[in-house]
Design a protein around this motif. Sequence first.
Motif, mmCIF file in Angstrom:
data_model
loop_
_atom_site.group_PDB
_atom_site.id
_atom_site.type_symbol
_atom_site.label_atom_id
_atom_site.label_comp_id
_atom_site.label_asym_id
_atom_site.label_seq_id
_atom_site.Cartn_x
_atom_site.Cartn_y
_atom_site.Cartn_z
ATOM 1 N N UNK A 22 2.437 -20.870 38.095
ATOM 2 C CA UNK A 22 3.537 -21.279 39.253
ATOM 3 C C UNK A 22 3.910 -19.937 39.870
ATOM 4 N N UNK A 23 4.070 -18.955 39.139
ATOM 5 C CA UNK A 23 4.591 -17.737 39.724
ATOM 6 C C UNK A 23 3.265 -16.937 40.509
ATOM 7 N N UNK A 24 2.204 -17.296 40.193
ATOM 8 C CA UNK A 24 0.997 -16.751 41.187
ATOM 9 C C UNK A 24 1.029 -17.567 42.261
ATOM 10 N N UNK A 25 1.017 -18.969 42.111
ATOM 11 C CA UNK A 25 1.142 -19.777 43.367
ATOM 12 C C UNK A 25 2.381 -19.405 44.306
ATOM 13 N N UNK A 26 3.490 -19.109 43.742
ATOM 14 C CA UNK A 26 4.714 -18.691 44.386
ATOM 15 C C UNK A 26 4.260 -17.289 45.340
ATOM 16 N N UNK A 27 3.544 -16.269 44.492
ATOM 17 C CA UNK A 27 3.277 -14.932 45.222
ATOM 18 C C UNK A 27 2.425 -15.160 46.259
ATOM 19 N N UNK A 28 1.461 -16.109 45.871
ATOM 20 C CA UNK A 28 0.414 -16.332 47.055
ATOM 21 C C UNK A 28 1.019 -16.916 48.432
ATOM 22 N N UNK A 29 1.980 -17.964 48.074
ATOM 23 C CA UNK A 29 2.685 -18.414 49.095
ATOM 24 C C UNK A 29 3.580 -17.304 50.140
ATOM 25 N N UNK A 30 4.074 -16.435 49.129
ATOM 26 C CA UNK A 30 4.847 -15.339 49.807
ATOM 27 C C UNK A 30 3.882 -14.563 50.757
ATOM 28 N N UNK A 32 -4.151 -14.039 48.712
ATOM 29 C CA UNK A 32 -3.109 -15.165 48.760
ATOM 30 C C UNK A 32 -3.738 -16.590 48.402
ATOM 31 N N UNK A 33 -4.708 -16.836 48.950
ATOM 32 C CA UNK A 33 -5.309 -18.359 48.752
ATOM 33 C C UNK A 33 -5.866 -18.532 47.256
ATOM 34 N N UNK A 34 -6.415 -17.320 46.721
ATOM 35 C CA UNK A 34 -6.746 -17.416 45.394
ATOM 36 C C UNK A 34 -5.685 -17.732 44.428
ATOM 37 N N UNK A 35 -4.175 -17.139 44.838
ATOM 38 C CA UNK A 35 -3.274 -16.935 43.782
ATOM 39 C C UNK A 35 -2.438 -18.522 44.195
ATOM 40 N N UNK A 36 -2.837 -19.128 45.266
ATOM 41 C CA UNK A 36 -2.209 -20.337 45.777
ATOM 42 C C UNK A 36 -2.807 -21.475 44.915
ATOM 43 N N UNK A 37 -4.100 -21.288 44.699
ATOM 44 C CA UNK A 37 -4.999 -22.166 44.034
ATOM 45 C C UNK A 37 -4.960 -21.855 42.497
ATOM 46 N N UNK A 38 -4.465 -20.765 42.195
ATOM 47 C CA UNK A 38 -4.449 -20.523 40.655
ATOM 48 C C UNK A 38 -3.846 -21.937 39.733
#
Length: 152
Positions: free
Chosen positions: A104-112, A21-27
């Motif tokens: 942005x979609x990766x960031x949203x998935x990371x947050x979810x 999730x952290x990696x996706x949030x930082x994408x």
Amino acid sequence: MKRHEALNPLSHHHHHTLTQALELQRAGTEKSQKGYTELLRDLIGFWERDGNNHFRDEEEVLIPLYLEHADSIEMDLVKEILYQHAQIRSSIQHLREDRQTSYKEMNELGELLNNHVRLEERQLFPLIEQAVPEKYLYQANGRFHRDSHSGF
């Protein structure tokens, strides 16, 4: 957070999910050391090795056990968790199929993913630990898939 040892495999899975999730949030930010393709490849690998099986463990073993033993079921919480499972699956499927999606979609998935893990660890697991007799928790433990990172 101290967890009943029978649920430790799921908490270990959660730890790996939080890393993902952290990696996706930082994408797409200066904090990310990975490009889009590498992030996507890592996400798909994570999902195929562990993520999907983890959801199945919760949906097929853990939540039914809770529903069977709880005197008072927190149905809104159960519904929210299952809804989030569907959202996460949908998001991952979309990212797999449409390689032109945005960071942005990766960031949203990371947050979810982050919020989902926190919800389960802070709200669902304590309810399960209270409601389900210990012997049934240990029996459930034997049915959980083993994490590809830790072997739990």
